[in-house]
Scaffold this motif. Sequence first.
Motif, PDB file in Angstrom:
ATOM      1  N   GLU A  74       0.839  -1.206   0.000  1.00  0.00           N
ATOM      2  CA  GLU A  74       0.000   0.000   0.000  1.00  0.00           C
ATOM      3  C   GLU A  74       0.873   1.255   0.000  1.00  0.00           C
ATOM      4  OE1 GLU A  74      -0.529  -2.637   1.758  1.00  0.00           O
ATOM      5  OE2 GLU A  74      -2.626  -3.246   1.454  1.00  0.00           O
ATOM      6  N   ALA A  75       1.991   1.188   0.741  1.00  0.00           N
ATOM      7  CA  ALA A  75       2.906   2.344   0.793  1.00  0.00           C
ATOM      8  C   ALA A  75       3.491   2.611  -0.591  1.00  0.00           C
ATOM      9  CB  ALA A  75       4.020   2.095   1.807  1.00  0.00           C
ATOM     10  N   ALA A  76       3.920   1.532  -1.272  1.00  0.00           N
ATOM     11  CA  ALA A  76       4.483   1.680  -2.621  1.00  0.00           C
ATOM     12  C   ALA A  76       3.462   2.334  -3.543  1.00  0.00           C
ATOM     13  CB  ALA A  76       4.894   0.311  -3.177  1.00  0.00           C
ATOM     14  N   ASN A  77       2.227   1.893  -3.422  1.00  0.00           N
ATOM     15  CA  ASN A  77       1.157   2.426  -4.259  1.00  0.00           C
ATOM     16  C   ASN A  77       0.890   3.898  -3.983  1.00  0.00           C
ATOM     17  OD1 ASN A  77      -0.250   1.492  -6.361  1.00  0.00           O
ATOM     18  ND2 ASN A  77      -1.992   0.723  -5.181  1.00  0.00           N
ATOM     19  N   ALA A  78       0.899   4.239  -2.687  1.00  0.00           N
ATOM     20  CA  ALA A  78       0.633   5.637  -2.302  1.00  0.00           C
ATOM     21  C   ALA A  78       1.756   6.547  -2.818  1.00  0.00           C
ATOM     22  CB  ALA A  78       0.503   5.746  -0.787  1.00  0.00           C
ATOM     23  N   TRP A  79       3.007   6.090  -2.700  1.00  0.00           N
ATOM     24  CA  TRP A  79       4.120   6.899  -3.222  1.00  0.00           C
ATOM     25  C   TRP A  79       3.984   7.072  -4.736  1.00  0.00           C
ATOM     26  CZ3 TRP A  79       6.537  10.065  -0.388  1.00  0.00           C
ATOM     27  CH2 TRP A  79       6.978   9.750   0.919  1.00  0.00           C
ATOM     28  N   TRP A  80       3.548   6.017  -5.412  1.00  0.00           N
ATOM     29  CA  TRP A  80       3.401   6.115  -6.867  1.00  0.00           C
ATOM     30  C   TRP A  80       2.284   7.097  -7.225  1.00  0.00           C
ATOM     31  CZ3 TRP A  80       1.019   2.285 -10.858  1.00  0.00           C
ATOM     32  CH2 TRP A  80       1.397   2.684 -12.147  1.00  0.00           C
ATOM     33  N   ASN A  81       1.174   7.052  -6.453  1.00  0.00           N
ATOM     34  CA  ASN A  81       0.098   8.028  -6.681  1.00  0.00           C
ATOM     35  C   ASN A  81       0.597   9.452  -6.446  1.00  0.00           C
ATOM     36  OD1 ASN A  81      -1.952   6.290  -7.477  1.00  0.00           O
ATOM     37  ND2 ASN A  81      -2.514   5.787  -5.389  1.00  0.00           N
ATOM     38  N   ALA A  82       1.457   9.601  -5.421  1.00  0.00           N
ATOM     39  CA  ALA A  82       2.052  10.922  -5.152  1.00  0.00           C
ATOM     40  C   ALA A  82       2.868  11.371  -6.362  1.00  0.00           C
ATOM     41  CB  ALA A  82       2.930  10.853  -3.901  1.00  0.00           C
ATOM     42  N   ALA A  83       3.654  10.450  -6.891  1.00  0.00           N
ATOM     43  CA  ALA A  83       4.507  10.775  -8.046  1.00  0.00           C
ATOM     44  C   ALA A  83       3.670  11.222  -9.239  1.00  0.00           C
ATOM     45  CB  ALA A  83       5.363   9.563  -8.431  1.00  0.00           C
ATOM     46  N   LYS A  84       2.566  10.519  -9.468  1.00  0.00           N
ATOM     47  CA  LYS A  84       1.717  10.857 -10.626  1.00  0.00           C
ATOM     48  C   LYS A  84       1.130  12.267 -10.463  1.00  0.00           C
ATOM     49  CE  LYS A  84      -0.378   6.742 -10.556  1.00  0.00           C
ATOM     50  NZ  LYS A  84      -1.173   5.543 -10.905  1.00  0.00           N
ATOM     51  N   ALA A  85       0.797  12.622  -9.231  1.00  0.00           N
ATOM     52  CA  ALA A  85       0.275  13.979  -9.001  1.00  0.00           C
ATOM     53  C   ALA A  85       1.396  15.004  -9.184  1.00  0.00           C
ATOM     54  CB  ALA A  85      -0.320  14.070  -7.597  1.00  0.00           C
ATOM     55  N   TYR A  86       2.563  14.707  -8.600  1.00  0.00           N
ATOM     56  CA  TYR A  86       3.694  15.648  -8.694  1.00  0.00           C
ATOM     57  C   TYR A  86       4.178  15.832 -10.134  1.00  0.00           C
ATOM     58  CZ  TYR A  86       4.460  15.573  -3.574  1.00  0.00           C
ATOM     59  OH  TYR A  86       4.339  15.705  -2.220  1.00  0.00           O
ATOM     60  N   LYS A  87       3.943  14.813 -10.979  1.00  0.00           N
ATOM     61  CA  LYS A  87       4.400  14.906 -12.367  1.00  0.00           C
ATOM     62  C   LYS A  87       3.760  16.094 -13.094  1.00  0.00           C
ATOM     63  CE  LYS A  87       5.717  10.670 -14.659  1.00  0.00           C
ATOM     64  NZ  LYS A  87       5.199   9.487 -15.327  1.00  0.00           N
ATOM     65  N   ARG A  88       2.659  16.603 -12.533  1.00  0.00           N
ATOM     66  CA  ARG A  88       1.987  17.736 -13.175  1.00  0.00           C
ATOM     67  C   ARG A  88       2.655  19.030 -12.723  1.00  0.00           C
ATOM     68  NH1 ARG A  88      -3.145  15.496 -14.642  1.00  0.00           N
ATOM     69  NH2 ARG A  88      -3.516  17.463 -15.743  1.00  0.00           N
ATOM     70  N   GLY A  89       3.934  19.176 -13.033  1.00  0.00           N
ATOM     71  CA  GLY A  89       4.592  20.453 -12.781  1.00  0.00           C
ATOM     72  C   GLY A  89       5.610  20.469 -11.653  1.00  0.00           C
ATOM     73  N   PHE A  90       5.822  19.320 -10.973  1.00  0.00           N
ATOM     74  CA  PHE A  90       6.799  19.299  -9.861  1.00  0.00           C
ATOM     75  C   PHE A  90       7.748  18.106 -10.040  1.00  0.00           C
ATOM     76  CE2 PHE A  90       2.766  21.109  -8.613  1.00  0.00           C
ATOM     77  CZ  PHE A  90       3.142  22.355  -8.119  1.00  0.00           C
ATOM     78  N   PRO A  91       8.602  18.161 -11.094  1.00  0.00           N
ATOM     79  CA  PRO A  91       9.417  16.993 -11.454  1.00  0.00           C
ATOM     80  C   PRO A  91      10.320  16.489 -10.344  1.00  0.00           C
ATOM     81  CG  PRO A  91      10.108  18.955 -12.688  1.00  0.00           C
ATOM     82  CD  PRO A  91       8.821  19.291 -12.021  1.00  0.00           C
ATOM     83  N   ASP A  92      10.932  17.404  -9.571  1.00  0.00           N
ATOM     84  CA  ASP A  92      11.854  16.945  -8.521  1.00  0.00           C
ATOM     85  C   ASP A  92      11.128  16.142  -7.452  1.00  0.00           C
ATOM     86  OD1 ASP A  92      14.017  18.058  -9.798  1.00  0.00           O
ATOM     87  OD2 ASP A  92      13.795  20.002  -8.805  1.00  0.00           O
TER      88      ASP A  92
END
Length: 289
Positions: A74-92
Amino acid sequence: MPSKSTAQATLEKADKKANSSSGWFSSSSTKYEEAGDLYQQAANAFKIDKLFKEAGDAFAREAECREKCKENNEAANAWWNAAKAYKRGFPDLAIQALSQTILHLTQSGRFRQAADREKEIGQIHLQETNDIRKACESYERAGDWYAQEDATATANQCYKDAADLHADLEEYSQAIARYEQVADHSLGSALTKYSVKEYWLRAGLCALAMGDSITAKRNMQRYSTQDTTFPSTREAKFVNALIEAVEAQDVEAFTGAVYEFDQITKLDNWKTSILLKIKKTIDVEPGLR
């Protein structure tokens, strides 16, 4: 005072739950499970409002709650969801979140998925942060993980991308080694054998870009023994014509060979750029002739 958005209200509930002291009858893991669920709801609500940074932050907090409950998937999934959101303008931030995802995936032996995420990091470095060196490292790491999971075709694609980037960084011997590795893998299968001439063409151009026509010649001979049909291909004839032009220091012959090849097979940006570098090695000091 403006009323709070659903997302904001849910986030505050999640914070309250995560920071509450556990009662007599509930364990701290229940508390973090419930807080994690609330953070996830808040994150999705922020996404609906198109607040991607806030959504990413909420998913990251969900991930931390999942970690406290030892729920690694679940943690891996949540981090990946975070990444997908951050990809919209927050690459780092996206790269940081993907790195956390990968940590969980490799710990649980899910290297195929880890490779997918590592490849994503490579793409962000290439398209967003413009860090060719780091992109190259990510593609090579992803390639290694795909290879150990027997995903040979995907591994080869990553190694080929890494080879192109090594050449962009003018690390030609590393590029050649990677192209040859991919070519060797591709020779073994009827499906991929047709692409071998393209890898050897790129390797040949890299040798010439190093200013080393002797290595280029020797390599071309070796490739011809690995695949006897290679010398008759347009790619092999093209590299051999370039080698002759370079050795004769003949710019016209070089330009002619490039023009002729381009008439039938359009040169991509990578080839165009490396051919310009090779051409410069010929007309370094034209005044002395």
